[in-house]
Design a protein around this motif. Sequence first.
Motif, PDB file in Angstrom:
ATOM      1  N   LYS A 215      36.164  38.740  47.387  1.00  0.00           N
ATOM      2  CA  LYS A 215      36.952  37.574  46.932  1.00  0.00           C
ATOM      3  C   LYS A 215      36.550  36.335  47.721  1.00  0.00           C
ATOM      4  O   LYS A 215      36.366  35.253  47.181  1.00  0.00           O
ATOM      5  N   LEU A 216      36.425  36.525  49.026  1.00  0.00           N
ATOM      6  CA  LEU A 216      36.047  35.418  49.905  1.00  0.00           C
ATOM      7  C   LEU A 216      34.694  34.848  49.478  1.00  0.00           C
ATOM      8  O   LEU A 216      34.537  33.632  49.321  1.00  0.00           O
ATOM      9  N   LEU A 217      33.729  35.739  49.265  1.00  0.00           N
ATOM     10  CA  LEU A 217      32.391  35.309  48.860  1.00  0.00           C
ATOM     11  C   LEU A 217      32.417  34.553  47.539  1.00  0.00           C
ATOM     12  O   LEU A 217      31.751  33.529  47.383  1.00  0.00           O
ATOM     13  N   LEU A 218      33.197  35.080  46.603  1.00  0.00           N
ATOM     14  CA  LEU A 218      33.318  34.454  45.285  1.00  0.00           C
ATOM     15  C   LEU A 218      33.801  33.016  45.421  1.00  0.00           C
ATOM     16  O   LEU A 218      33.213  32.085  44.871  1.00  0.00           O
ATOM     17  N   HIS A 219      34.865  32.827  46.211  1.00  0.00           N
ATOM     18  CA  HIS A 219      35.448  31.489  46.305  1.00  0.00           C
ATOM     19  C   HIS A 219      34.597  30.550  47.149  1.00  0.00           C
ATOM     20  O   HIS A 219      34.496  29.369  46.843  1.00  0.00           O
TER      21      HIS A 219
END
Length: 276
Positions: A215-219
Amino acid sequence: IKGKRTRHYAFYEDLDIKQLSEDRLMEDVFEDALKNGEFQLWYQPKVDPVTGNILGAEALIRWKRPDGTMLSPGKFIPLFEKNGNITTLDEYVFRTVCAQQQRWLQAGATLYPISVNISRVSLYYSNVVDKYREILNSFRLDPKYVPLEITESATIDNSDISSLIEQFHEAGFTLLLDDFGSGYSSLSSLNVMHFDTIKLDKSLIDYIGDRNGEKLLLHITQLLQSFGMTITAEGVETSDQVEFLKNLHCDDIQGYYFSKPLPVNEFEDFVRKHTG
Ligand code: C2E
Ligand code: CA
Ligand code: CA
Ligand code: CA
């Protein structure tokens, strides 16, 4: 002179790097190594995650000592950052890559951007942009073929960095923020530092497979892309990571999954096999 040289080398081979760093003769050893071509450049391909075609490479230095041992940069860069030799070495690397690009150009090969690392220590020198521009001009090379990888640092002021970035941009260079996510980088600084490309550090890539990490990478990538920055991922080792980064529209991928850093002839083979 010959006798002196032999003695010098006998002495040199007996020492390990740790001892060298404490020796007053380190300066001589460095200059000799430079003159004798002991510093070699290896090239790690950057690949299009969708097609697998080559997009460029990063030049990574190795030190081949007279006894044949190969030292990785982790063994000597920190020392050279301390004693100031890094500035000479970074310039040498830049010049060597420019010369290599010129050779490929003259041989009629397609040129790909080969990025070069600049230590933050080298950025302290006031005429760093002029130096790099001069070298580039002496090879009559388009700066887009030698992007610069710069790590963020807690010790350099953001305003100093952004002014340097501006000067490099005026000279036509492409700039990458190296090791993004490895510790120093703060999100707010992205607002003032106009890098063209952000290189996601291996430590972020290793989040892939973890729900919150993904999720962190996506955002993070969406944020960077909304700033108009392109994204490179380093340290990519698995097909799952490639698949995930492909879905994030990551622009290029570098890592053992596609290739380790290669000596120049093997890099040329890689390019031949991975040209679209
Ligand atoms: P870096 O700029 O972050 O470069 C990436 C490092 O990760 C390289 O190590 C590369 O060989 C390694 N690597 C690449 N793909 C993978 C992978 O899939 N898995 C793993 N585990 N590692 C991978 P290397 O060549 O030992 O270089 C270490 C560091 O030394 C570089 O980190 C860079 O900060 C510095 N360095 C290398 N060449 C130069 C140079 O010419 N000038 C300066 N100032 N620093 C340099
Ligand atoms: Ca780098
Ligand atoms: Ca890096
Ligand atoms: Ca790194």
